[in-house]
Design an enzyme around this catalytic site. Structure first.
Site, PDB file in Angstrom:
ATOM      1  CB  SER A 206      -0.944  -0.241   1.085  1.00  0.00           C
ATOM      2  OG  SER A 206      -0.190  -0.367   2.333  1.00  0.00           O
TER       3      SER A 206
ATOM      4  CG  ASP B  47       2.334  -6.597   1.463  1.00  0.00           C
ATOM      5  OD1 ASP B  47       2.138  -7.657   2.032  1.00  0.00           O
ATOM      6  OD2 ASP B  47       1.673  -5.694   1.475  1.00  0.00           O
TER       7      ASP B  47
ATOM      8  CE  LYS C 265      -0.125  -8.001   3.277  1.00  0.00           C
ATOM      9  NZ  LYS C 265      -0.551  -8.101   2.195  1.00  0.00           N
TER      10      LYS C 265
ATOM     11  CD  GLU D 280      -2.292  -9.002  -2.825  1.00  0.00           C
ATOM     12  OE1 GLU D 280      -2.148  -7.822  -2.242  1.00  0.00           O
ATOM     13  OE2 GLU D 280      -2.715  -9.184  -4.167  1.00  0.00           O
TER      14      GLU D 280
ATOM     15  CD  GLU E 230      -7.789  -5.567   0.998  1.00  0.00           C
ATOM     16  OE1 GLU E 230      -8.014  -4.145   0.490  1.00  0.00           O
ATOM     17  OE2 GLU E 230      -6.818  -5.918   0.992  1.00  0.00           O
TER      18      GLU E 230
END
Length: 304
Positions: free
Chosen positions: A84, A122, A152, A154, A221
């Site tokens: 982000s 991330d 992390k 996705e 999310e």
């Protein structure tokens, strides 16, 4: 992953009972993940212990040493150096352009700014999609060069092989399912995920796949609250909600959204706890007016 950390009996400064902060630690023998002080960093074992106790805990993003230090002092147990940063720190239109160099640089700054928090970084878009070997190479860089305690990435079933190799290599992994912002081009935006029976079942499969692969926690999310609650009940690892309702084990927000620094519209799931953008703008205007008006620097700010 449900072993109780030795820190629960060693740290006597703050305790909980049945997940409620403020209980006498000498009476309970346990410690809340949130708040207090430690002589060491929070670890994934502490995260697992919080799940077994039913504790809820907060996570915030951070991208620099100064902000990370503020959140660390506030007792936030987990800080995410999220991609982000692309939107709110580096000026990109999405998270997609974030590079490994940028992630490594800012992750190292967050680690340097903290003493207690578990720092999670991330893996940015393009850093793990080729397969497990690429994921291990880039995750290793974040651990060795930046000093993070976990990474992390996705994806659910599609990322299970990457997660397994990283965990087998000794790198803790936080997973991320539901709305995965790196897939913004495929999604055509940022829609809620898991609506409808087929989509809900796929999200459940994704969550169980990352758990089976060894992830120590999973971010949910933009998921309907009822589905997030079902996922949370189904897993033995913690769920971290962002737009996923109250029943997740933890909650995360992008710090610039949370603190009112973001310009313009913020997502529905954001609660703004301050108005720092206005406060900072007012401070800048006051400084400028003093300079233009010839009142700064005053005598007390001047050397002779």
């Amino acid at each position: 992953m449900t072993q109780i950390s030795p820190a629960q009996t060693q740290d006597k400064k703050q305790g909980t009972q049945d997940g409620k902060p403020g209980a006498d630690p000498k009476a309970t023998g346990v410690k809340s993940l949130y708040g207090g002080t430690r002589s060491r960093r929070v670890t994934v074992r502490d995260i697992a212990a919080a799940k077994s106790r039913g504790d809820k805990w907060p996570m915030l993003t951070a991208y620099d040493a100064m902000t990370a230090s503020v959140f660390d002092d506030a007792g936030i147990p987990v800080l995410l150096v999220g991609d982000s940063m692309g939107n709110c720190h580096l000026g990109y239109e999405s998270t997609v352009p974030v590079t490994m160099d940028e992630m490594t640089l800012l992750s190292a700054a967050v680690v340097r700014g903290t003493e207690r928090a578990l720092v999670v970084a991330d893996l940015p878009f393009g850093a793990y999609q080729e397969g497990p070997v690429q994921a291990l190479r880039n995750a290793t860089r974040l651990v060795k060069e930046a000093g993070v305690g976990a990474v992390k990435l996705e994806g659910g079933e599609r990322s299970a092989d990457q997660i397994k190799l990283l965990v087998d290599a000794g790198i803790p992994v936080m997973a991320h399912v539901g709305l995965t912002p790196q897939s913004v081009n495929a999604f055509g935006g940022y829609p809620v995920q898991g609506r409808g029976e087929e989509a809900a079942q796929q999200l459940l499969r994704d969550a169980k796949a990352v758990q089976d692969a060894g992830a120590f926690a999973v971010v949910l999310e933009a998921v309907p609250a009822e589905l997030a609650a079902e996922v949370t009940r189904s897993l033995h690892i913690p769920t971290i909600g962002i737009g996923a309702g109250l029943d997740c084990d933890a909650q995360v927000l992008v710090w610039t959204d949370m603190a009112g620094m973001t310009k313009g519209r913020v997502p529905r799931f954001v609660k703004q706890y301050a108005e720092l953008r206005n406060a900072l703008g007012d401070a800048a205007k006051a400084f400028a007016e003093d300079v233009v008006g010839g009142t700064f620097p005053a005598e007390e700010h001047t050397f002779h």
